[in-house]
Motif scaffolding. Structure first.
Motif, PDB file in Angstrom:
ATOM      1  N   ASP A   1      63.135  35.968  60.992  1.00 17.86           N
ATOM      2  CA  ASP A   1      64.363  35.479  61.606  1.00 17.86           C
ATOM      3  C   ASP A   1      64.586  36.167  62.952  1.00 17.86           C
ATOM      4  OD1 ASP A   1      66.049  37.839  61.496  1.00 17.86           O
ATOM      5  OD2 ASP A   1      66.268  37.477  59.370  1.00 17.86           O
ATOM      6  N   SER A   2      65.433  35.571  63.741  1.00 18.66           N
ATOM      7  CA  SER A   2      65.795  36.140  65.032  1.00 18.66           C
ATOM      8  C   SER A   2      67.263  36.528  64.974  1.00 18.66           C
ATOM      9  CB  SER A   2      65.562  35.104  66.137  1.00 18.66           C
ATOM     10  OG  SER A   2      65.991  35.607  67.377  1.00 18.66           O
ATOM     11  N   GLN A   3      67.501  37.801  64.846  1.00 17.67           N
ATOM     12  CA  GLN A   3      68.864  38.334  64.824  1.00 17.67           C
ATOM     13  C   GLN A   3      69.680  37.750  63.665  1.00 17.67           C
ATOM     14  OE1 GLN A   3      70.407  37.731  68.757  1.00 17.67           O
ATOM     15  NE2 GLN A   3      68.834  38.991  69.693  1.00 17.67           N
ATOM     16  N   GLY A   4      69.023  37.573  62.531  1.00 16.79           N
ATOM     17  CA  GLY A   4      69.723  37.086  61.354  1.00 16.79           C
ATOM     18  C   GLY A   4      69.904  35.583  61.307  1.00 16.79           C
ATOM     19  N   TYR A   5      69.250  34.868  62.192  1.00 19.74           N
ATOM     20  CA  TYR A   5      69.435  33.422  62.271  1.00 19.74           C
ATOM     21  C   TYR A   5      68.187  32.677  61.817  1.00 19.74           C
ATOM     22  CZ  TYR A   5      69.980  28.769  64.239  1.00 19.74           C
ATOM     23  OH  TYR A   5      70.050  27.411  64.399  1.00 19.74           O
ATOM     24  N   VAL A   6      68.354  31.769  60.880  1.00 21.32           N
ATOM     25  CA  VAL A   6      67.317  30.820  60.486  1.00 21.32           C
ATOM     26  C   VAL A   6      67.929  29.441  60.657  1.00 21.32           C
ATOM     27  CG1 VAL A   6      65.870  29.973  58.606  1.00 21.32           C
ATOM     28  CG2 VAL A   6      66.244  32.429  58.866  1.00 21.32           C
ATOM     29  N   GLY A   7      67.351  28.644  61.548  1.00 21.45           N
ATOM     30  CA  GLY A   7      67.922  27.345  61.891  1.00 21.45           C
ATOM     31  C   GLY A   7      67.727  26.276  60.843  1.00 21.45           C
ATOM     32  N   ASP A   8      68.340  25.145  61.087  1.00 22.70           N
ATOM     33  CA  ASP A   8      68.289  24.013  60.162  1.00 22.70           C
ATOM     34  C   ASP A   8      66.865  23.536  59.906  1.00 22.70           C
ATOM     35  OD1 ASP A   8      71.052  24.036  59.952  1.00 22.70           O
ATOM     36  OD2 ASP A   8      71.346  22.423  61.416  1.00 22.70           O
ATOM     37  N   GLN A   9      66.039  23.476  60.953  1.00 24.71           N
ATOM     38  CA  GLN A   9      64.679  22.985  60.772  1.00 24.71           C
ATOM     39  C   GLN A   9      63.861  23.932  59.906  1.00 24.71           C
ATOM     40  OE1 GLN A   9      63.612  19.951  61.485  1.00 24.71           O
ATOM     41  NE2 GLN A   9      61.788  20.510  60.344  1.00 24.71           N
ATOM     42  N   ILE A  10      64.025  25.223  60.117  1.00 29.34           N
ATOM     43  CA  ILE A  10      63.301  26.200  59.286  1.00 29.34           C
ATOM     44  C   ILE A  10      63.784  26.100  57.843  1.00 29.34           C
ATOM     45  CG2 ILE A  10      62.850  28.651  58.882  1.00 29.34           C
ATOM     46  CD1 ILE A  10      61.394  27.433  61.305  1.00 29.34           C
ATOM     47  N   ALA A  11      65.077  25.895  57.653  1.00 29.10           N
ATOM     48  CA  ALA A  11      65.601  25.728  56.294  1.00 29.10           C
ATOM     49  C   ALA A  11      64.965  24.505  55.625  1.00 29.10           C
ATOM     50  CB  ALA A  11      67.121  25.601  56.326  1.00 29.10           C
ATOM     51  N   LYS A  12      64.788  23.412  56.378  1.00 26.54           N
ATOM     52  CA  LYS A  12      64.134  22.211  55.835  1.00 26.54           C
ATOM     53  C   LYS A  12      62.680  22.516  55.470  1.00 26.54           C
ATOM     54  CE  LYS A  12      66.594  18.699  58.529  1.00 26.54           C
ATOM     55  NZ  LYS A  12      66.397  17.649  59.545  1.00 26.54           N
ATOM     56  N   GLU A  13      61.989  23.259  56.354  1.00 26.88           N
ATOM     57  CA  GLU A  13      60.592  23.589  56.091  1.00 26.88           C
ATOM     58  C   GLU A  13      60.464  24.513  54.876  1.00 26.88           C
ATOM     59  OE1 GLU A  13      58.526  24.834  59.646  1.00 26.88           O
ATOM     60  OE2 GLU A  13      59.419  23.192  60.789  1.00 26.88           O
ATOM     61  N   ASN A  14      61.402  25.444  54.740  1.00 27.54           N
ATOM     62  CA  ASN A  14      61.409  26.316  53.561  1.00 27.54           C
ATOM     63  C   ASN A  14      61.583  25.501  52.286  1.00 27.54           C
ATOM     64  OD1 ASN A  14      61.225  28.476  55.311  1.00 27.54           O
ATOM     65  ND2 ASN A  14      63.300  29.211  54.950  1.00 27.54           N
ATOM     66  N   LYS A  15      62.522  24.564  52.329  1.00 27.06           N
ATOM     67  CA  LYS A  15      62.789  23.718  51.163  1.00 27.06           C
ATOM     68  C   LYS A  15      61.548  22.891  50.812  1.00 27.06           C
ATOM     69  CE  LYS A  15      66.028  20.273  49.414  1.00 27.06           C
ATOM     70  NZ  LYS A  15      67.221  19.472  49.703  1.00 27.06           N
ATOM     71  N   PHE A  16      60.901  22.331  51.826  1.00 29.30           N
ATOM     72  CA  PHE A  16      59.682  21.558  51.589  1.00 29.30           C
ATOM     73  C   PHE A  16      58.604  22.437  50.961  1.00 29.30           C
ATOM     74  CE2 PHE A  16      55.421  20.344  52.970  1.00 29.30           C
ATOM     75  CZ  PHE A  16      55.324  19.112  52.361  1.00 29.30           C
TER      76      PHE A  16
ATOM     77  N   THR B   1      65.914  41.941  58.705  1.00 32.12           N
ATOM     78  CA  THR B   1      66.641  43.192  58.511  1.00 32.12           C
ATOM     79  C   THR B   1      68.107  42.905  58.223  1.00 32.12           C
ATOM     80  OG1 THR B   1      67.036  43.379  60.896  1.00 32.12           O
ATOM     81  CG2 THR B   1      65.092  44.499  60.010  1.00 32.12           C
ATOM     82  N   PHE B   2      68.447  41.616  58.153  1.00 32.77           N
ATOM     83  CA  PHE B   2      69.816  41.198  57.904  1.00 32.77           C
ATOM     84  C   PHE B   2      69.963  40.717  56.468  1.00 32.77           C
ATOM     85  CE2 PHE B   2      68.937  40.763  62.365  1.00 32.77           C
ATOM     86  CZ  PHE B   2      70.064  41.289  62.952  1.00 32.77           C
ATOM     87  N   LYS B   3      71.145  40.814  55.948  1.00 31.59           N
ATOM     88  CA  LYS B   3      71.424  40.323  54.602  1.00 31.59           C
ATOM     89  C   LYS B   3      71.975  38.915  54.697  1.00 31.59           C
ATOM     90  CE  LYS B   3      72.113  44.844  52.702  1.00 31.59           C
ATOM     91  NZ  LYS B   3      72.762  45.663  51.754  1.00 31.59           N
ATOM     92  N   ASN B   4      71.887  38.181  53.605  1.00 34.86           N
ATOM     93  CA  ASN B   4      72.440  36.832  53.471  1.00 34.86           C
ATOM     94  C   ASN B   4      71.775  35.830  54.406  1.00 34.86           C
ATOM     95  OD1 ASN B   4      74.323  37.709  51.538  1.00 34.86           O
ATOM     96  ND2 ASN B   4      75.692  38.405  53.158  1.00 34.86           N
ATOM     97  N   VAL B   5      70.464  35.924  54.567  1.00 37.45           N
ATOM     98  CA  VAL B   5      69.735  34.954  55.369  1.00 37.45           C
ATOM     99  C   VAL B   5      69.415  33.759  54.483  1.00 37.45           C
ATOM    100  CG1 VAL B   5      67.598  34.517  56.644  1.00 37.45           C
ATOM    101  CG2 VAL B   5      68.739  36.740  56.815  1.00 37.45           C
ATOM    102  N   ALA B   6      69.744  32.575  54.957  1.00 35.75           N
ATOM    103  CA  ALA B   6      69.488  31.351  54.186  1.00 35.75           C
ATOM    104  C   ALA B   6      67.988  31.164  54.018  1.00 35.75           C
ATOM    105  CB  ALA B   6      70.090  30.150  54.901  1.00 35.75           C
ATOM    106  N   SER B   7      67.580  30.741  52.833  1.00 37.10           N
ATOM    107  CA  SER B   7      66.151  30.479  52.633  1.00 37.10           C
ATOM    108  C   SER B   7      65.937  29.107  52.057  1.00 37.10           C
ATOM    109  CB  SER B   7      65.539  31.530  51.725  1.00 37.10           C
ATOM    110  OG  SER B   7      66.203  31.572  50.486  1.00 37.10           O
TER     111      SER B   7
END
Length: 88
Positions: free
Chosen positions: A54-69, A82-88
Motif C-alpha cells: 500500500d501507499s501510505q495506508g491506501y489501497v484503491g478500488d481497482q486493487i480491491a477488485k483485483e484482491n477479490k478476484f 505498516t498501517f492498520k485497517n487496510v482493506a483487502s
C-alpha cells in the motif's frame, strides 16, 4: 515505456508493466477500462499469490477488485502495510 505499456494493455490485451500510467492523459473508454482490468486478472491466474504494497495506508478500488478476484480463484493475497485497517 509507460506510454507503450498503456497502449499495449488497452489495445493489445498484453500486460507490459506492473503499473500502467496514462502519461498522455488520453480519454479512457469503457472498453479501455475493461481491457486494463482483464489483462491484470489474466496475469493473476498463473500466480501462486499476489503481493500488494500500500501507499501510505491506501489501497484503491481497482486493487480491491483485483484482491477479490484473486481470492475467488484461490490465490493468496499478501498485503504489505505498516498501517492498520487496510482493506483487502
Amino acid at each position: 515505456m509507460r506510454r507503450k505499456a498503456f497502449l499495449l494493455e488497452t489495445r493489445e490485451n498484453i500486460n507490459a508493466l506492473q503499473c500502467v500510467y496514462n502519461v498522455d492523459d488520453l480519454d479512457i473508454t469503457l472498453t479501455d477500462q475493461s481491457a486494463l482490468e482483464n489483462v491484470h486478472y489474466r496475469n493473476t491466474e498463473p500466480s501462486d499469490a499476489i503481493y500488494v504494497v500500500d501507499s501510505q495506508g491506501y489501497v484503491g478500488d481497482q486493487i480491491a477488485k483485483e484482491n477479490k478476484f484473486a481470492k475467488s480463484i484461490g490465490k493468496e493475497v499478501i498485503i504489505h502495510s505498516t498501517f492498520k485497517n487496510v482493506a483487502s
